[in-house]
Write an enzyme that holds these catalytic residues in place. Structure first.
Site, PDB file in Angstrom:
ATOM      1  N   ASP A 196      -0.108   2.430 -42.002  1.00  0.00           N
ATOM      2  CA  ASP A 196       0.994   1.491 -41.791  1.00  0.00           C
ATOM      3  C   ASP A 196       2.168   1.798 -42.711  1.00  0.00           C
ATOM      4  OD1 ASP A 196       2.315  -0.957 -40.887  1.00  0.00           O
ATOM      5  OD2 ASP A 196       1.798  -1.745 -42.867  1.00  0.00           O
TER       6      ASP A 196
ATOM      7  N   CYS B 249     -21.830 -10.565 -38.387  1.00  0.00           N
ATOM      8  CA  CYS B 249     -22.071 -10.381 -39.819  1.00  0.00           C
ATOM      9  C   CYS B 249     -22.220 -11.739 -40.500  1.00  0.00           C
ATOM     10  CB  CYS B 249     -20.913  -9.628 -40.473  1.00  0.00           C
ATOM     11  SG  CYS B 249     -20.989  -7.857 -40.243  1.00  0.00           S
TER      12      CYS B 249
END
Length: 197
Positions: free
Chosen positions: A166, A114
Site C-alpha cells: 500500500d 478462529c
C-alpha cells in the site's frame, strides 16, 4: 430406508438425549499420531463449517513463527532504500510493523472460525534484502492458551506485507508478495514442529 446420524441432522431438530450425545463429541484441531490428517473445521459428513471445541483442552504456552516477503522492481526498491524507507504516509517499515501487530490481535475478526486469544507477545520484524530486492518479514506470536497461534502469526506477516504494498504502490504496482508460511510452532498436544523447507 436412509439412516441419519446426529451429525447429519441440525441439532435443533434432535431430541434432548440425542443432542446431549452430539455435544459430548469433541472435535479438536490437533490429532493423535495414529489418526489420518483431516479438516477439523468442517463436518466430515455434511461439509458444514464449524468452530472446533477447545473447552476441554489444557492450556499450554504456545508460539508460532511465520515469514514472508514482498519483492519490488529495481527502481522501486532503490527508491525505498534511498529515501531511508520513508514515503508520503510515513516510515514504511515502521507503519507495516504496527499494522502487523494490529492484525495479529484482530485475527479472530478476520478468519471466521478462529478463536479469540489473549496474546502475550507479538513481535513483527521487517528488513530490506538487497540480494532479493525485497522487504522480508518475520512474525512471532505467543500465548498461554488452549489453541495455537499459527493463524495470528500468518495474519501479522500477511498484513505487514500488504501495508508495504500500500505504501509503495504510488511508485509501482509490480510488487509480488510471496512465500508466506509458518516455519515453526511449539506447545499444544502435537508438541513442537519446524518446517523442513
Amino acid at each position: 430406508m436412509q439412516r441419519y446420524s446426529s451429525r447429519t441432522i441440525p441439532t435443533y431438530l434432535l431430541s434432548a438425549p440425542a443432542m446431549q450425545w452430539a455435544h459430548q463429541r469433541s472435535y479438536y484441531s490437533t490429532k493423535a499420531d495414529a489418526e489420518e490428517p483431516r479438516l477439523t473445521h468442517t463436518d466430515p459428513d455434511t461439509g458444514e463449517a464449524r468452530m472446533v471445541s477447545v473447552t476441554d483442552k489444557t492450556p499450554t504456552k504456545r508460539e508460532a513463527k511465520a515469514i514472508g516477503r514482498i519483492v519490488l522492481p529495481d527502481q522501486a526498491y532503490k527508491l525505498l532504500k534511498d529515501n531511508q524507507v520513508h514515503s508520503m504516509k510515513g516510515n514504511v517499515l515502521t507503519v507495516a510493523q504496527i499494522a502487523g501487530i494490529q492484525a495479529a490481535k484482530a485475527t479472530s475478526n478476520l478468519i471466521p472460525l478462529c478463536h479469540p486469544l489473549l496474546l502475550g507477545l507479538i513481535d513483527v520484524r521487517l528488513w530490506l534484502d538487497d540480494a532479493k530486492r525485497s522487504v522480508e518479514c518475520e512474525s512471532v506470536v505467543q500465548t498461554s492458551g488452549k489453541t495455537g497461534v499459527e493463524m495470528e502469526a500468518l495474519t501479522a506477516t500477511s498484513v505487514a506485507l500488504l501495508t508495504v504494498y500500500d505504501m509503495c504502490k504510488a511508485a509501482t504496482k509490480e510488487m509480488v508478495i510471496q512465500d508466506i508460511r509458518v516455519v515453526s510452532k511449539t506447545g499444544g498436544k502435537s508438541g513442537p514442529w519446524k518446517s523442513d523447507l
